[in-house]
Design an enzyme around this catalytic site. Structure first.
Site, PDB file in Angstrom:
ATOM      1  CG  ASP A 167      36.705 -17.723 -13.736  1.00  0.00           C
ATOM      2  OD1 ASP A 167      36.661 -18.895 -13.331  1.00  0.00           O
ATOM      3  OD2 ASP A 167      37.162 -17.412 -14.854  1.00  0.00           O
ATOM      4  CG  LEU A 248      38.909 -25.029 -21.473  1.00  0.00           C
ATOM      5  CD1 LEU A 248      39.729 -25.078 -22.740  1.00  0.00           C
ATOM      6  CD2 LEU A 248      38.440 -26.422 -21.097  1.00  0.00           C
ATOM      7  NE  ARG A 249      41.301 -17.787 -15.572  1.00  0.00           N
ATOM      8  CZ  ARG A 249      40.481 -16.948 -16.190  1.00  0.00           C
ATOM      9  NH1 ARG A 249      39.217 -16.901 -15.842  1.00  0.00           N
ATOM     10  NH2 ARG A 249      40.927 -16.162 -17.148  1.00  0.00           N
ATOM     11  CB  ALA A 250      38.039 -25.004 -13.344  1.00  0.00           C
ATOM     12  CG  LEU A 253      43.719 -22.195 -12.122  1.00  0.00           C
ATOM     13  CD1 LEU A 253      42.660 -21.214 -11.661  1.00  0.00           C
ATOM     14  CD2 LEU A 253      45.098 -21.708 -11.684  1.00  0.00           C
TER      15      LEU A 253
END
Length: 547
Positions: A167, A248-250, A253
């Site tokens: 991830d 919330l990284r997706a 990105l």
């Protein structure tokens, strides 16, 4: 270590296929804060060839370092250290730059990143995502810039990467072997042309590489000028929700990568098509559940972005338990009061809308009868026992037919441990390499057959064998037991310390380790015995009673 500037690498534009991988690399070069790229693919698919081609693509035109990180790198080598000799003799604080600082404004490449120590992987990913890191050594505190393009490659046969580390990589691509014969033939022809005359071959593709390089530089210059609208952010968030990603990284990105893609196309506005093009790079290794029809679902959602979700779609209570409608709870209470008082009074909660169960167990672990008596299910299956034999079949094992006694010992152990759900795997250490002879067989006859096919000769490379062990542990859900049969005569240059470090790095999934010492003679070096003590393995001598 830094890439040799004189080394001639295959041109980037000459690589046939791998379009997704090429695009993902370019986007990371445009915006290093995307956080790197993870390339997963089988051996021989050209991952390393394409990655190394970046050193020529960028290095000929500006100061753009290419750093290749070795698997056995130490923490001090990675983040830097204080030169103690200078500190003591000259009273000067001289810092030896770590590889991450040396890779600033360039590329940091880690081959077989899944075999890197977890702590070092975490340090790398933190530095790549933030663009800097802190060095705390001998009272010295200093910040170093580390805005580099992090590239990791791995072969899934050698073990997987933990989900939390996957991830942390900004993008991920899967590199597959082409099945079209025409494409395969083109790749072979390109390789022969390069090997026969690399200088001429590189010159033929220089113009094409220059075009790509100029596109990357132009995109870097306009990157921050690309508009990020609320509409695009909302679309990215809905896309992430539709793929059931965690955190919330997706979302972030998707926006970052789409912005880099728009800049690469010389556009100052991000389009929906830009997001759709790069979405697989961001979501494939993060998605926990792919939507059945994500495009249709998102289309319906984005038509009315301001509409609030229906309250009917969410439960009013989220405690673990069996949901009971509010209007029927009191009736149920009257019918079952006695039953709960006798056997399960501790789980009765009259003030709740739920019949709450033991929160330490999931609802699926219970069976409810018509009298609401609770019974715990028994576990239907047990973990399989997996015995891995790491057999030293080097040249030194040929003397006095020691290898024959080693094979007999393997058969003896296999017979003694043969039970239901037991599996056996054999790894041979031959000619300085490790070869997986058989994997997960349950038949003793197969074990005996494969032992007769073992080749002998060369040196003993226990480190290579431990890498194979890690791949087996990652691929098989079992209780793993390792049996090492060796005379302890290691490869030239290898020490017991090196082998112990390799064992601790690659054999974390092993439950028990047993070492059988095959060293013969009145005077013995004793390295096998020392190794057994260092890795906390049970020990026995194979031929002490025979010679």
């Amino acid at each position: 270590m830094k890439q040799n500037k004189k080394q001639q690498n295959f041109p980037f534009s000459a690589v046939i296929g791998q379009d997704n991988f090429k695009l993902a690399l370019i986007l990371n070069l445009i915006d290093p804060l995307i956080g790197g790229i993870l390339a997963v693919g089988d051996k021989g698919t050209g991952k390393t060839t394409l990655i190394r081609s970046l050193s020529n693509l960028m290095g000929d035109y500006q100061k753009y370092p290419f750093v290749n990180l070795p698997i056995g790198v130490s923490e001090d080598r990675l983040i830097g250290s204080v030169d103690l000799e200078q500190l003591i003799n000259t009273k000067k604080e001289v810092v030896n730059l770590g590889l991450m600082a040396q890779a600033h404004q360039g590329i940091l490449y880690v081959d077989e990143v899944n075999l890197l120590q977890d702590y070092l992987t975490d340090v790398l990913l933190d530095a790549a995502a933030s663009g800097n890191y802190y060095l705390e050594r001998e009272g010295l505190s200093r910040t170093f810039d580390s805005r580099f393009c992090l590239i990791g490659s791995m072969n899934p046969e050698e073990g997987s990467l933990r989900p939390q580390f996957k991830d942390r990589f900004g993008l991920s691509v899967t590199v597959t072997t082409p099945t079209d014969p025409v494409i395969r033939q083109k790749i072979v022809k390109q390789r022969f042309k390069f090997d026969n005359n690399p200088t001429e071959f590189i010159a033929n593709y220089k113009e094409k590489d220059v075009v790509i390089y100029k596109q990357i530089i132009a995109a870097k210059n306009i990157l921050t000028s690309v508009k990020v609208t609320d509409w695009i952010i909302e679309y990215c968030s809905r896309l992430a929700i539709a793929h059931h990603v965690e955190g919330l990284r997706a979302d972030i990105l998707l926006v970052k990568t789409a912005r880099a893609f728009a800049a690469f196309n010389k556009s100052f506005d991000i389009k929906i098509s830009d997001v759709d093009t790069i979405a697989k790079f961001v979501l494939d290794h993060r998605s926990t559940k792919s939507p059945s029809n994500p495009n249709k679902s998102l289309e319906n959602q984005t038509q009315q972005p301001s509409e609030a979700p229906s309250k009917k779609s969410f439960p009013t209570e989220e405690k673990i338990g069996v949901l009971i409608p509010q209007n029927t709870f009191h009736k149920l209470k009257e019918k079952t009061t006695n039953t709960f008082q006798e056997g399960a009074s501790s789980i009765h909660n009259p003030n709740s809308k739920l019949l709450v169960l033991d929160t330490k167990k999931t609802v699926s672990q219970y069976v409810a009868t018509d009298k609401f008596e609770l019974k715990t299910k028994r576990k239907a299956t047990f973990l399989k026992q997996h015995h891995i034999f790491l057999i030293d079949s080097s040249g030194s094992m040929l003397k006095d037919q020691i290898i024959a006694y080693a094979k007999g010992s393997v058969c003896k152990i296999a017979v003694a441990n043969k039970k239901q759900n037991t599996q056996f795997s054999i790894i041979s250490l031959f000619d300085g390499e490790a070869q997986l002879i058989t994997k997960q067989t349950t038949l003793l006859q197969e074990v005996e057959t494969y032992l007769t096919t073992l080749k002998t000769g060369g040196k003993t490379n226990l480190t290579a064998g431990f890498r194979q062990v890690k791949g087996l542990c990652a691929a098989i859900d079992s209780v793993h037991n390792l049996h090492i049969i060796t005379d302890g005569k290691l490869n030239t240059g290898d020490t017991v310390e090196d082998v112990v470090l390799a064992f601790k790095t690659y054999c974390k999934g092993i439950h028990k380790t047993h070492l059988i010492d095959a060293e013969k003679g009145m005077v013995r070096i004793g390295q096998a015995r020392e190794l057994a003590d260092r890795i906390a393995a049970t020990y026995e001598h194979l031929i002490s009673d025979i010679f």
